[in-house]
Design a protein around this motif. Sequence first.
Motif, short mmCIF file in Angstrom:
data_model
loop_
_atom_site.label_atom_id
_atom_site.label_comp_id
_atom_site.label_asym_id
_atom_site.label_seq_id
_atom_site.Cartn_x
_atom_site.Cartn_y
_atom_site.Cartn_z
N GLN A 227 0.83 -1.19 0.00
CA GLN A 227 0.00 0.00 0.00
C GLN A 227 0.87 1.25 0.00
O GLN A 227 1.82 1.36 0.76
N SER B 100 -3.30 8.85 -10.15
CA SER B 100 -3.36 7.41 -9.88
C SER B 100 -3.95 6.62 -11.04
O SER B 100 -3.80 5.39 -11.09
N THR C 32 -6.36 -1.11 -6.00
CA THR C 32 -7.60 -0.91 -5.26
C THR C 32 -7.39 0.23 -4.27
O THR C 32 -6.25 0.64 -3.99
N GLU C 33 -8.47 0.74 -3.74
CA GLU C 33 -8.38 1.81 -2.75
C GLU C 33 -7.88 1.23 -1.43
O GLU C 33 -8.31 0.15 -1.01
N LYS D 81 -4.44 9.85 0.83
CA LYS D 81 -4.84 8.99 -0.28
C LYS D 81 -4.01 7.72 -0.24
O LYS D 81 -2.79 7.79 -0.16
N TYR E 218 -3.42 3.69 -1.90
CA TYR E 218 -3.69 2.77 -3.01
C TYR E 218 -2.95 1.46 -2.74
O TYR E 218 -1.76 1.46 -2.40
#
Length: 224
Positions: free
Chosen positions: A58, A69, A86-87, A95, A97
């Motif tokens: 992540q 992104s 994915t978030e 933020k 990812y």
Amino acid sequence: VEFVAHCKYLPDSPDEPEPATDKQFSFTLYNVNSKPGDVIDYPVYLTCKEDAKDMTFQLSFDERLNPDSDNVIVAESASGYTVERTEGTALTGNKAYVYTFSGGTLQTGSYKLLNFRIPISDKMVTGLYYPVTINHISMTKSDNTTQTAGARHGRVSVYKLGDSNGDNKVDIKDKINAISYLLGDTPEVFIKEVGDVNDDNKITVTDALVVDGLMEPSGDQGSE
């Protein structure tokens, strides 16, 4: 009252003072210098001491950064992988990812995996750095066992154009700083990204001269 210090290791480059080599796999994020109005590249590097197969991690960006992104470049070294995004979950406002690399193999060596493009807003507050962190790492080894990896976080530092000594002011000190750099008297701090005030990718006498027009009024002119 009890005070607790929370320290972060934030060198100016992955090789300062030494690379993170205490684990079989190590991710490295850089410190990237910038100024308002820039669009910067922000890479993600991986060093493997043995072959790596699938991996997931992540990336978290400070809420004031806006990485593109949707157009992240996957490096050629990772061309054998299927890459999914994915978030993720991060501190409020930040933020995050999650990237999953599957179906490929990286042999022992160092690789650039991803490259983000990050626009730096004209309104970005200068004299600060904005953290980029990597966590929740899972690596699959060649024997299909999994383990975590070493990680060196990074940041995006934002300075005023001409502020080559990084004190968040553009003044005579920056002009002297540029001249010292040109004369080979290496200054204690010289930030090339903002010292190149005419944006021609080199430091010349012109840059030292242009600083004159960027200087801020001194604080000793009296009050209104």
